[in-house]
Design a protein around this motif. Structure first.
Motif, PDB file in Angstrom:
ATOM      1  N   ILE A  33       1.131   4.289   7.937  1.00 32.05           N
ATOM      2  CA  ILE A  33       0.456   4.830   6.758  1.00 32.05           C
ATOM      3  C   ILE A  33       1.241   6.066   6.333  1.00 32.05           C
ATOM      4  CG2 ILE A  33      -1.705   5.741   5.843  1.00 32.05           C
ATOM      5  CD1 ILE A  33      -3.084   4.179   8.210  1.00 32.05           C
ATOM      6  N   TYR A  34       1.643   6.089   5.083  1.00 33.76           N
ATOM      7  CA  TYR A  34       2.525   7.150   4.585  1.00 33.76           C
ATOM      8  C   TYR A  34       2.104   7.585   3.185  1.00 33.76           C
ATOM      9  CZ  TYR A  34       4.548   4.012   1.204  1.00 33.76           C
ATOM     10  OH  TYR A  34       4.702   3.189   0.121  1.00 33.76           O
ATOM     11  N   ARG A  35       2.732   8.631   2.700  1.00 33.43           N
ATOM     12  CA  ARG A  35       2.609   9.065   1.306  1.00 33.43           C
ATOM     13  C   ARG A  35       4.024   9.190   0.732  1.00 33.43           C
ATOM     14  NH1 ARG A  35      -2.450  10.976  -0.176  1.00 33.43           N
ATOM     15  NH2 ARG A  35      -3.790  11.627   1.524  1.00 33.43           N
ATOM     16  N   ILE A  62       1.276   0.848   4.568  1.00 39.33           N
ATOM     17  CA  ILE A  62       0.226   1.197   3.616  1.00 39.33           C
ATOM     18  C   ILE A  62       0.483   2.583   3.034  1.00 39.33           C
ATOM     19  CG2 ILE A  62      -2.246   1.658   3.362  1.00 39.33           C
ATOM     20  CD1 ILE A  62      -2.734  -0.414   5.547  1.00 39.33           C
ATOM     21  N   ASN A  63       0.430   2.670   1.715  1.00 40.32           N
ATOM     22  CA  ASN A  63       0.551   3.945   1.015  1.00 40.32           C
ATOM     23  C   ASN A  63      -0.819   4.626   1.043  1.00 40.32           C
ATOM     24  OD1 ASN A  63       0.734   6.049  -0.849  1.00 40.32           O
ATOM     25  ND2 ASN A  63       2.209   4.932  -2.102  1.00 40.32           N
ATOM     26  N   ALA A  64      -0.895   5.783   1.645  1.00 36.90           N
ATOM     27  CA  ALA A  64      -2.170   6.501   1.792  1.00 36.90           C
ATOM     28  C   ALA A  64      -2.762   6.913   0.451  1.00 36.90           C
ATOM     29  CB  ALA A  64      -1.978   7.738   2.670  1.00 36.90           C
ATOM     30  N   GLN A  78      -5.280  11.796   9.796  1.00 35.58           N
ATOM     31  CA  GLN A  78      -5.406  13.245   9.686  1.00 35.58           C
ATOM     32  C   GLN A  78      -4.349  13.797   8.732  1.00 35.58           C
ATOM     33  OE1 GLN A  78      -7.997  14.712  11.234  1.00 35.58           O
ATOM     34  NE2 GLN A  78      -8.518  12.665  11.944  1.00 35.58           N
ATOM     35  N   LYS A  79      -3.120  13.330   8.941  1.00 34.90           N
ATOM     36  CA  LYS A  79      -1.992  13.661   8.078  1.00 34.90           C
ATOM     37  C   LYS A  79      -0.975  12.549   8.230  1.00 34.90           C
ATOM     38  CE  LYS A  79      -0.282  16.791  11.621  1.00 34.90           C
ATOM     39  NZ  LYS A  79       0.098  18.140  11.932  1.00 34.90           N
ATOM     40  N   THR A  80      -0.120  12.423   7.262  1.00 35.75           N
ATOM     41  CA  THR A  80       0.857  11.342   7.296  1.00 35.75           C
ATOM     42  C   THR A  80       2.198  11.860   7.786  1.00 35.75           C
ATOM     43  OG1 THR A  80       1.343  11.725   4.957  1.00 35.75           O
ATOM     44  CG2 THR A  80      -0.261   9.996   5.477  1.00 35.75           C
ATOM     45  N   PRO A  81       3.011  10.996   8.386  1.00 36.11           N
ATOM     46  CA  PRO A  81       2.783   9.576   8.600  1.00 36.11           C
ATOM     47  C   PRO A  81       1.873   9.308   9.790  1.00 36.11           C
ATOM     48  CG  PRO A  81       4.899  10.171   9.525  1.00 36.11           C
ATOM     49  CD  PRO A  81       4.345  11.404   8.864  1.00 36.11           C
ATOM     50  N   VAL A  82       1.196   8.182   9.730  1.00 39.41           N
ATOM     51  CA  VAL A  82       0.334   7.714  10.821  1.00 39.41           C
ATOM     52  C   VAL A  82       0.897   6.387  11.308  1.00 39.41           C
ATOM     53  CG1 VAL A  82      -1.957   6.870  11.423  1.00 39.41           C
ATOM     54  CG2 VAL A  82      -1.728   8.828   9.923  1.00 39.41           C
ATOM     55  N   PHE A  83       0.981   6.256  12.611  1.00 41.68           N
ATOM     56  CA  PHE A  83       1.405   5.017  13.242  1.00 41.68           C
ATOM     57  C   PHE A  83       0.203   4.505  14.020  1.00 41.68           C
ATOM     58  CE2 PHE A  83       4.921   7.776  12.520  1.00 41.68           C
ATOM     59  CZ  PHE A  83       5.881   6.935  11.971  1.00 41.68           C
TER      60      PHE A  83
END
Length: 106
Positions: A33-35, A62-64, A78-83
């Motif tokens: 999950i990233y932005r 997935i784009n946050a 909580q914050k990106t990136p999430v794995f």
């Protein structure tokens, strides 16, 4: 020169075909999950994708910016990136841990 373009095209395909429901249904597959404009993502993800982008496994991307507050909470963002793998979310930039999670993915 063609390698980065191919990897970029592959990432776009992953993003188009990924969903939160897929993350929930397939917890053994790595979800990222990233932005788009996240400095942490821009520092971490290009190296990861260039290193692993040609591997046969598929990740969920997935784009946050497209997630609701409820989905953020459900996926423990909580914050990106999430794995996310095995129903656990890792908010990390640690390349060693990220590679371990990538290799664990089905």
């Amino acid at each position: 020169m063609l390698y980065p373009l191919f990897v970029f095209g592959r990432l776009q395909g992953w993003e188009r075909t990924s969903s939160v429901q897929e993350t929930i249904n397939d917890p053994n597959r790595l979800t990222i999950i990233y932005r788009n404009h996240c400095p942490r993502c821009n520092k971490t993800l290009p190296k990861l994708f260039l290193e692993h982008g040609m591997e046969s496994k598929k990740v969920i991307l997935i784009n946050a910016d497209n997630l609701s507050k409820e989905k953020f909470d459900e996926l423990d963002v909580q914050k990106t990136p999430v794995f996310r793998i095995d129903k656990h979310s890792y908010n990390t930039m640690d390349q060693g841990l990220i590679n371990e999670l990538w290799n664990k993915s089905k």
